[in-house]
Every structure is written in C-alpha cells, then in structure tokens.
Design a protein around this motif. Structure first.
Motif, PDB file in Angstrom:
ATOM      1  N   TYR A  48     -11.261  12.710  -2.533  1.00 57.85           N
ATOM      2  CA  TYR A  48      -9.997  12.064  -2.203  1.00 57.85           C
ATOM      3  C   TYR A  48      -9.587  12.350  -0.761  1.00 57.85           C
ATOM      4  O   TYR A  48      -9.085  11.462  -0.058  1.00 57.85           O
ATOM      5  N   ALA A  52      -4.474  15.039  -4.516  1.00 59.48           N
ATOM      6  CA  ALA A  52      -5.875  14.981  -4.953  1.00 59.48           C
ATOM      7  C   ALA A  52      -6.082  15.785  -6.229  1.00 59.48           C
ATOM      8  O   ALA A  52      -6.812  15.364  -7.131  1.00 59.48           O
ATOM      9  N   ILE A  88      -9.530   6.507  -4.447  1.00 55.60           N
ATOM     10  CA  ILE A  88      -8.087   6.426  -4.256  1.00 55.60           C
ATOM     11  C   ILE A  88      -7.573   5.010  -4.469  1.00 55.60           C
ATOM     12  O   ILE A  88      -6.452   4.807  -4.947  1.00 55.60           O
TER      13      ILE A  88
END
Length: 401
Positions: A342, A288, A3
């Motif tokens: 994520y 995500a 991320i």
C-alpha cells in the motif's frame, strides 16, 4: 488488494496551545460583521412596517433622481402613493437601505453582541496573527480542547496528497511553537474505508483493525512519537487486560489508544502534529494496516508483551531495553511486509518513496533521536539510493506473534 479497490477517508485533529479570544479580551465582536438583526429585517422586510406616506414620496423622489423611473411614472405614482408599484421599485433598486437604515439603531438593546451563544467562533476567536482564511478550506471548525488549547480538526480527505498539503498549510499558518507535545498537544488520526469490489467497509472488520493497530502501537510510538510522548499517556491508554479490549475501545471515557466510533476509527496515540512529513507517513502506515484484514496479529500472549513495551515508552517515557528493542525489530519486519504494497502505491501520489522513508524512520526512531523526517530525501524524482534497515536486520522471530 490494491489501493484502487478502496474508497477511504482520512483526517486528523491538530491540537495547539492557542488560547484564542474570549468575550472578555476580544476588542471587536465578529457577530457585528453579519448583524442578525439587520439580516432578519432584510429577510422579513420589517422596515416596511415603518413605511408611511412621506417615506413613499421619498422613495419615488430617489428613484426618479437616480434615473430608475421615468417622469411619467413618477408623476403617476406621486398621485397614487398607496400603489404597490412603489414597493416593487423600492425592492428592485434596494432604495429602502437609504430611506430606513440611516435612521435605524440596530445596536440598541442588542441580545447578540458579546453573547457566546451566537459567537461564530464558539467563544474562541483566533488571535490576530492567525489568518483563518488560509486554513478554513482544510478544516470544518475549531474549538477549545480540554487537554491543550484550540483544536483544529481537518476535513475528511480521500487523497493522501490533499491530506498532506492540508497539514502543511495549517502547521505553517499556526506555527510549530504552538504545536508541542510538551504542552500536552496531540494529533488524533481518523480513518474509514469501503471496499468497492465487495461492498465491505471498515465497520465489518473494526475489531480486527483495532487489534492490529494495538499490536503495532508500541512500535509506532517508538518510531513516530517524541521522547515527551509520556505527557499524553492519559489520553491514549492501553487496555489493562486482553479480555477487556472490546469494551475498552468502544467507550470514549476510557481514553483508549484506539477508539471505535460510529463512522470511523480514531487512533489517539499520535503526538502533536508539528511535523507534517512524520504525521503523514504515520497516517499512511495506519491506513495500510487497516486495509489488511486477513490477519489478526494480536492475541492474549503477545498482548502482554505489547502492553509492557507500550507502557515503557508512553507511560514511563523510558527507552526500551535490548530485549524489547529486539522484539520491536522483529515486529518491524512484520509491519513492513504488511504495509509495503500500500505504501508503494501511496508513494506515487506524493512522489515520495514511503517505504524507504519508513525504513529511515525505524532506523532513526523519533523517540530516541528526535530527528525530523525529510521527504525530499526520498523523492522519487531524485532516485536516491539508500541502505535500508530492512536489509540489515535478521528475519523476524514470530514467537511473540
């Protein structure tokens, strides 16, 4: 890709049944709080046009009596009432407010009061029980929405935690009784991102992202939307044909379930935002999905299957049969594998195990159970051990992928 490689923005639109105050039923016109006539007079010094010799003498008397000027200056200027120094004193100590404003009637023949064109609330003031000061830091503005009542779009946040806190505050202040899917309220989710390593943005992959969201839309509707989600199908429709997707999702008048905008992607199928936990987990999952641009899961063959299940849930409001549930189970394995990296990173920001929360949401789909998601159950501090659904279902069947 982690991320930290992305700069992202997320926001949502909280639709409510609040009707607000119109000019017809508003007891007090808020334009008067910051009177534009007085503001213009102050900015352009219109009061100077009404300043005569006797007014200048009054200004000097007030300045002397209040101790702003000495007796020597007072005597000198009293014999020279055309001296511009009097104007400087008047301005410096705002004496004009006491000399001119008390005899002024700015309300006479006012064009601003009860005029929707100048209403700071765009014709719809909030009811007295809603404190705008509590939610103003989290919203850009609010307005009347055609499908429900007043709509409160949030600011764009670059933190899932800030986004979550904003939703919690807004929902708490407004009240869940005013935020119901049964009243046609929804909660569109908006997202955008930039990959700071290669400079690519969501715009470079927007059709892949949109197709992947469409591919998972039946599953996500089953997991996150209520049994009343069919009431909002008209505002989040599935394309009728695979070949028309590109055209369908770029035209707002089609009311598509995913809409590509100039600066963001709008996901339109989420229900009313009356559960901040549920909505935040859905947002994190969608974000995500958008990060994963290496694979495009939707194709002509599985589109028809996805469309059929989506319409069963969102158009008919019916529980999918066993065959369709089996497909959703297989699809969940793929979803979990796609978003898990994520969600694990997002988990530390919220101090909530979002992967376990997602497993719980699949095992307890809102569409059939109406159970509310409780983040406290998945707190990373408590280290609660749960049996996740992922260990109980078989490996995915990729025949539909």
């Amino acid at each position: 890709m982690p991320i930290k490689s992305f700069e992202f923005k997320i926001g949502t639109e909280i639709e409510t049944t609040l009707k607000g105050l119109t000019c017809e039923n508003c007891d007090y016109c808020s334009i008067c709080d910051d009177c534009p006539i007085c503001e213009d007079c102050r900015n352009f010094r219109y009061y100077c046009n009404n300043c005569y010799e006797e007014d200048r003498e009054r200004i000097l008397n007030r300045a002397y009596n209040d101790g702003y000027i000495s007796e020597e200056i007072y005597e000198r200027l009293l014999n020279d009432l055309e001296n511009d120094e009097i104007c400087e004193i008047c301005q410096r100590y705002s004496i004009w407010q006491d000399i001119f404003c008390q005899n002024c009637d700015p309300c006479y023949d006012c064009d601003y009061v009860r005029n929707p064109e100048y209403c700071p609330y765009e014709d719809y003031g909030l009811p007295e029980n809603i404190d705008i000061n509590e939610i103003e830091p989290y919203i850009d503005r609010y307005y009347k929405d055609g499908s429900c009542g007043l709509e409160f779009p949030t600011k764009a946040f670059d933190s899932l935690k800030d986004y979550y806190n904003a939703i919690k505050t807004i929902v708490s202040v407004i009240g869940k009784d005013y935020i119901k899917t049964t009243d046609n309220c929804g909660g569109h989710i908006n997202l955008s991102w930039r990959n700071i390593k290669n400079g690519k943005t969501h715009k470079d992959y927007e059709f892949i992202i949109a197709k992947n969201i469409i591919f998972f839309s039946d599953l996500l509707s089953y997991m996150f939307n209520s049994k009343y989600t069919y009431k909002r199908y008209y505002w989040s429709k599935m394309p009728t044909e695979y070949d028309e997707i590109r055209y369908f999702i770029t035209d707002k008048s089609n009311y598509p379930l995913v809409l590509l905008k100039a600066d963001r992607i709008e996901i339109r199928f989420p229900d009313a935002v009356n559960s901040p936990n549920n909505h935040t987990l859905l947002t994190a999952t969608l974000l995500a999905i958008s990060f994963n641009v290496k694979n495009c899961y939707l194709n002509k063959k599985n589109f028809e299957i996805t469309q059929d299940i989506y319409d069963t849930i969102r158009y008919l409001g019916e529980r999918p049969n066993n065959e369709k549930l089996s497909i959703l189970k297989d699809k969940y394995i793929l979803l979990r594998r796609t978003v898990k990296p994520y969600l694990k990173e997002f988990s530390y920001e919220l101090n909530v195990d979002l992967v376990k929360a997602l497993d719980w949401r699949f095992k307890n789909p809102r569409f059939t159970t109406m159970k509310r998601l409780n983040f406290k159950q998945f707190s990373l501090d408590k280290r609660i051990k749960l049996n996740t659904i992922a260990t109980t279902i078989q490996k995915p069947l990729f025949a539909f992928c």
